[in-house]
Design an enzyme around this catalytic site. Structure first.
Site, PDB file in Angstrom:
ATOM      1  CB  CYS A 134      -0.926   0.001   1.219  1.00 19.93           C
ATOM      2  SG  CYS A 134      -2.018   1.443   1.286  1.00 19.93           S
ATOM      3  CB  CYS A 137      -0.595   2.380   3.963  1.00 18.50           C
ATOM      4  SG  CYS A 137      -2.216   1.804   3.431  1.00 18.50           S
ATOM      5  CG  ASP A 138       3.251   1.272   4.557  1.00 16.33           C
ATOM      6  OD1 ASP A 138       2.845   1.746   5.628  1.00 16.33           O
ATOM      7  OD2 ASP A 138       3.042   0.097   4.201  1.00 16.33           O
TER       8      ASP A 138
END
Length: 310
Positions: A134, A137-138
């Site tokens: 992701c 997300c990261d």
């Protein structure tokens, strides 16, 4: 036969939020956490984009807090999975892995989706230490660094474009001689200066001492002109798709071509009255914890309104 007013299948932000709302509405929800308590979010480390935590929060801690909050409001949280589901008529008949029979007036499905991986041992070895599925997300952790994205479809192109705004350089590792993405996405990534596309290339493995430091690659695998080489990277992002955890409901609920549950517009209601789907199991687009939590709240509210009309 245990009778349940609201059965929630799956944990994670969607399931736990549904349990919180359902508990507060006195629906006596029973939640089965499934094979991965806390859901996909627990495969990452620090979550920095969930509202309310300005310094970020450990993913497992966030899920623990949600679980405890659901318990505070009366949710019956159980380990284990639902293995059989007959949704042909209400009340619905389900069975857990221990053979316990459940009769549920309403069901909220929050079983999530699983990111597809290449199947390399190094993916597990470096998970949370440079391997991610992701970018949204990261990606923030890789500002001014070098990363690689595996995949050649629309999702891979979107992830690469997102990362290109953060990282100094983005490699796209594409096993085919061309991108499978739509023309507009192909144009964007090929014209982006800090994206380099490695066609006809497969990943053999990853290397690094305390995290990902590089990838072992092979170009034209199995052909006469096969060439093995390494690239130095700090992050390795998988963008080869997600598989919704919907096998249990196939043939009963309407799904798209990829197996994601189809819900009614601006609702979590499925094609079966009394059955609702929240989180990634019905979301092939956003796949974010905060979005999943929102749909979990929606599902519980819709369940409450549905039961009040009965």
């Amino acid at each position: 036969m245990e009778k349940v007013k609201t059965l929630i299948i799956g944990s994670g932000p969607a399931g736990y939020t549904a349990a919180i709302y359902a508990g507060r509405a006195n629906l006596q929800p029973v939640l089965y956490s499934g094979l991965q308590p806390g859901g996909q979010l627990t495969t990452t480390t620090i979550v920095e984009n969930f509202p309310g935590f300005h310094e970020g929060i450990d993913a497992n801690q966030l899920m623990t807090e949600m679980r405890q909050q659901a318990e505070v409001y009366g949710a019956d949280l159980r380990d284990g999975s639902i293995v059989k589901a007959d949704l042909s008529c209400r009340p619905f008949h389900l069975e857990d892995e221990r053979g316990n029979q459940i009769e549920a007036e309403t069901v909220i499905i929050a079983t999530g989706a699983s990111a597809k991986y290449l199947g390399l041992p190094d993916e597990e070895k470096y998970r949370g230490q440079g391997v991610s599925a992701c970018a949204t997300c990261d990606g923030f952790f890789y500002r001014k660094r070098v990363v690689a994205v595996v995949g050649g479809g629309d999702t891979a192109c979107e992830e690469a474009m997102y990362l290109s705004g953060l990282a100094n350089k983005v490699y796209m590792i594409v096993r085919k001689p061309q991108l499978r993405a739509a023309e507009i996405m192909r144009k964007r990534v090929t014209e982006k200066e800090n994206i380099e596309i490695l066609y006809n290339t497969n990943t053999l493995g990853l290397f690094g001492e305390d995290g990902v430091e590089g990838a072992h690659l092979v170009r034209f695998k199995g052909e006469e002109n096969e060439e093995k080489f390494d690239i130095n990277i700090d992050g390795f992002f998988l963008a080869i798709g997600h598989t919704p955890n919907t096998d249990l409901f196939k043939g009963q609920l309407e799904m798209d071509d990829h197996g994601f549950i189809i819900t009614k517009p601006k609702s979590t209601a499925t094609n079966i009255e009394g059955v609702y789907a929240a989180g990634d199991v019905a979301d092939p687009t956003y796949r974010q914890g905060v979005v999943a939590a929102g749909t979990g709240a929606m599902a519980a509210i819709e369940v409450d309104r549905f039961l009040q009309k009965q």
